[in-house]
Design a protein around this motif. Structure first.
Motif, PDB file in Angstrom:
ATOM      1  N   LEU A 276       0.812  -1.213   0.000  1.00  0.00           N
ATOM      2  CA  LEU A 276       0.000   0.000   0.000  1.00  0.00           C
ATOM      3  C   LEU A 276       0.844   1.261   0.000  1.00  0.00           C
ATOM      4  O   LEU A 276       0.394   2.319  -0.459  1.00  0.00           O
ATOM      5  CB  LEU A 276      -0.961  -0.013   1.190  1.00  0.00           C
ATOM      6  CG  LEU A 276      -2.036  -1.112   1.154  1.00  0.00           C
ATOM      7  CD1 LEU A 276      -2.845  -1.111   2.441  1.00  0.00           C
ATOM      8  CD2 LEU A 276      -2.947  -0.939  -0.068  1.00  0.00           C
ATOM      9  N   ALA A 277       2.067   1.176   0.508  1.00  0.00           N
ATOM     10  CA  ALA A 277       2.968   2.331   0.505  1.00  0.00           C
ATOM     11  C   ALA A 277       3.672   2.502  -0.829  1.00  0.00           C
ATOM     12  O   ALA A 277       4.151   3.600  -1.144  1.00  0.00           O
ATOM     13  CB  ALA A 277       4.005   2.182   1.612  1.00  0.00           C
ATOM     14  N   SER A 278       3.746   1.456  -1.625  1.00  0.00           N
ATOM     15  CA  SER A 278       4.563   1.451  -2.836  1.00  0.00           C
ATOM     16  C   SER A 278       3.787   1.928  -4.056  1.00  0.00           C
ATOM     17  O   SER A 278       2.553   1.992  -4.060  1.00  0.00           O
ATOM     18  CB  SER A 278       5.090   0.042  -3.097  1.00  0.00           C
ATOM     19  OG  SER A 278       4.062  -0.789  -3.607  1.00  0.00           O
ATOM     20  N   GLN A 279       4.537   2.229  -5.110  1.00  0.00           N
ATOM     21  CA  GLN A 279       3.918   2.657  -6.355  1.00  0.00           C
ATOM     22  C   GLN A 279       3.163   1.526  -7.028  1.00  0.00           C
ATOM     23  O   GLN A 279       2.318   1.757  -7.904  1.00  0.00           O
ATOM     24  CB  GLN A 279       4.979   3.221  -7.301  1.00  0.00           C
ATOM     25  CG  GLN A 279       4.432   4.158  -8.357  1.00  0.00           C
ATOM     26  CD  GLN A 279       3.733   5.383  -7.764  1.00  0.00           C
ATOM     27  OE1 GLN A 279       4.126   5.873  -6.709  1.00  0.00           O
ATOM     28  NE2 GLN A 279       2.689   5.860  -8.426  1.00  0.00           N
ATOM     29  N   GLU A 280       3.407   0.299  -6.626  1.00  0.00           N
ATOM     30  CA  GLU A 280       2.678  -0.843  -7.176  1.00  0.00           C
ATOM     31  C   GLU A 280       1.190  -0.771  -6.842  1.00  0.00           C
ATOM     32  O   GLU A 280       0.372  -1.408  -7.498  1.00  0.00           O
ATOM     33  CB  GLU A 280       3.274  -2.150  -6.650  1.00  0.00           C
ATOM     34  CG  GLU A 280       4.674  -2.423  -7.182  1.00  0.00           C
ATOM     35  CD  GLU A 280       5.253  -3.715  -6.646  1.00  0.00           C
ATOM     36  OE1 GLU A 280       4.643  -4.304  -5.735  1.00  0.00           O
ATOM     37  OE2 GLU A 280       6.305  -4.141  -7.155  1.00  0.00           O
ATOM     38  N   ALA A 281       0.847   0.005  -5.801  1.00  0.00           N
ATOM     39  CA  ALA A 281      -0.561   0.162  -5.403  1.00  0.00           C
ATOM     40  C   ALA A 281      -1.143   1.467  -5.933  1.00  0.00           C
ATOM     41  O   ALA A 281      -2.050   2.044  -5.338  1.00  0.00           O
ATOM     42  CB  ALA A 281      -0.678   0.116  -3.882  1.00  0.00           C
ATOM     43  N   SER A 282      -0.656   1.917  -7.085  1.00  0.00           N
ATOM     44  CA  SER A 282      -1.042   3.229  -7.610  1.00  0.00           C
ATOM     45  C   SER A 282      -2.533   3.376  -7.890  1.00  0.00           C
ATOM     46  O   SER A 282      -3.055   4.497  -7.912  1.00  0.00           O
ATOM     47  CB  SER A 282      -0.255   3.522  -8.894  1.00  0.00           C
ATOM     48  OG  SER A 282      -0.477   2.507  -9.860  1.00  0.00           O
ATOM     49  N   TYR A 283      -3.247   2.266  -8.088  1.00  0.00           N
ATOM     50  CA  TYR A 283      -4.678   2.340  -8.390  1.00  0.00           C
ATOM     51  C   TYR A 283      -5.536   1.924  -7.193  1.00  0.00           C
ATOM     52  O   TYR A 283      -6.708   1.636  -7.328  1.00  0.00           O
ATOM     53  CB  TYR A 283      -5.007   1.451  -9.609  1.00  0.00           C
ATOM     54  CG  TYR A 283      -6.269   1.856 -10.342  1.00  0.00           C
ATOM     55  CD1 TYR A 283      -6.378   3.097 -10.949  1.00  0.00           C
ATOM     56  CD2 TYR A 283      -7.347   0.988 -10.424  1.00  0.00           C
ATOM     57  CE1 TYR A 283      -7.532   3.468 -11.624  1.00  0.00           C
ATOM     58  CE2 TYR A 283      -8.506   1.341 -11.100  1.00  0.00           C
ATOM     59  CZ  TYR A 283      -8.600   2.589 -11.698  1.00  0.00           C
ATOM     60  OH  TYR A 283      -9.744   2.949 -12.363  1.00  0.00           O
ATOM     61  N   ILE A 284      -4.934   1.914  -6.010  1.00  0.00           N
ATOM     62  CA  ILE A 284      -5.641   1.471  -4.804  1.00  0.00           C
ATOM     63  C   ILE A 284      -5.783   2.630  -3.835  1.00  0.00           C
ATOM     64  O   ILE A 284      -4.793   3.164  -3.331  1.00  0.00           O
ATOM     65  CB  ILE A 284      -4.901   0.309  -4.118  1.00  0.00           C
ATOM     66  CG1 ILE A 284      -4.737  -0.871  -5.078  1.00  0.00           C
ATOM     67  CG2 ILE A 284      -5.645  -0.127  -2.851  1.00  0.00           C
ATOM     68  CD1 ILE A 284      -3.856  -1.977  -4.540  1.00  0.00           C
TER      69      ILE A 284
END
Length: 298
Positions: A276-284
């Motif tokens: 959730l902190a990372s850019q991988e969760a950009s659409y969350i």
């Protein structure tokens, strides 16, 4: 200390200690890691980072032990510098600092009462003064007490529970927003108690429900600034708060009512916070992530 090799496929039901747990001597809240039996696993020997948070600066409340320590360590191993805010346990806080620094990142431990808005403002300003930016805010600190009847919850306990769990979240988000740039992340810690509340934890459960509501509502405002706001809802987690705030008959069987038949270890929560902190969760954003051992969020 309980450890496990998370790189190997294992039966999750047996991956960590299962109840019944040995009855412990009374522990004063909020409790210390050193007093726990069995010891909690916060990832010192198992969490491996891959640079997901390189260069980022994080503020984590309740970062001295339990989930907060596991998250601080995971963030550090992903490349973030970390300020941990704590209230009482100096020994635990310094151990978290040691683990972060051993992982090659900078760490600051700041003691104080997040029930006070001024202190929350000072925490945010300390990050800015030290590192020039704030990218991740984790509102994790919590207070709870367990009683059999609403009549047993004192006004002082109710007030402290709401001020620690809810008011501080408001104060910190309010103070942080002027400094958060697009791509930043706020992560709140709610609980299974928000969805399946137990009367023995009445004030605590009510605050955790408030956190769910806050997360969903505030995410809409924060996204106008490009900031994502989400929450993690743990089920039973083996932290110092458990033996220090629950009667022996409760913590001896703690976690046995989940499909996994055991509580989570703090390290099992950390990867969700990292995501959730990372850019991988950009659409969350505006979401609640359950880590409950199979108990549904309903």
């Amino acid at each position: 200390m309980a450890t496990t090799d998370i790189t190997q496929m294992q039966d999750p039901r047996q991956q960590y200690p299962v109840p019944p747990f040995k009855q412990q001597q009374p522990i004063e809240p909020p409790g210390e890691e050193s007093e726990m039996n069995p010891k909690a696993d916060y990832g010192e020997h198992s969490y491996r980072g891959s640079g997901k948070l390189a260069g980022r600066k994080a503020l984590i409340t309740g970062g001295d032990s339990g989930i907060g320590r596991a998250v601080a360590l995971a963030f550090a191993r992903e490349g973030a510098d970390v300020l941990i805010a704590y209230n009482e346990e100096d020994k635990d806080a310094q151990e978290t600092v040691r683990l972060v620094e051993k992982s090659g990142q900078k760490a600051i431990a700041v003691k104080g009462d997040i029930q006070q808005e001024r202190h929350c403002q000072q925490l945010v300003q300390r990050v800015i003064d030290e590192w020039g930016q704030l990218d991740i805010l984790v509102n994790n600190a919590a207070f709870q007490m367990s009683h059999q009847s609403i009549a047993e919850f004192s006004a002082e306990e109710i007030d402290r529970t709401f001020r620690t769990n809810v008011f501080a979240m408001f104060y910190l988000c309010k103070a942080a927003m002027p400094h958060l740039k697009p791509g930043a992340s706020i992560i709140n810690t709610t609980s299974i108690q928000a969805y399946d509340p137990k009367p023995q934890l009445l004030p605590y459960a009510a605050t955790k429900a408030a956190i769910v509501n806050f997360t969903k509502a505030f995410s809409e405002e924060a996204m106008q600034q490009g900031v994502r706001v989400n929450a993690v809802a743990p089920g039973p987690v083996w932290t110092p708060l458990i033996p220090s705030t629950m009667p022996p008959e409760k913590f001896e069987e703690f976690g046995a009512d989940t499909p996994l038949k055991r509580p989570a270890q703090p390290v099992e929560l950390a990867p969700v916070y990292v995501l959730l902190a990372s850019q991988e969760a950009s659409y969350i954003t505006g979401m609640i992530y359950g880590v409950t051992g199979g108990r549904p969020l309903a």
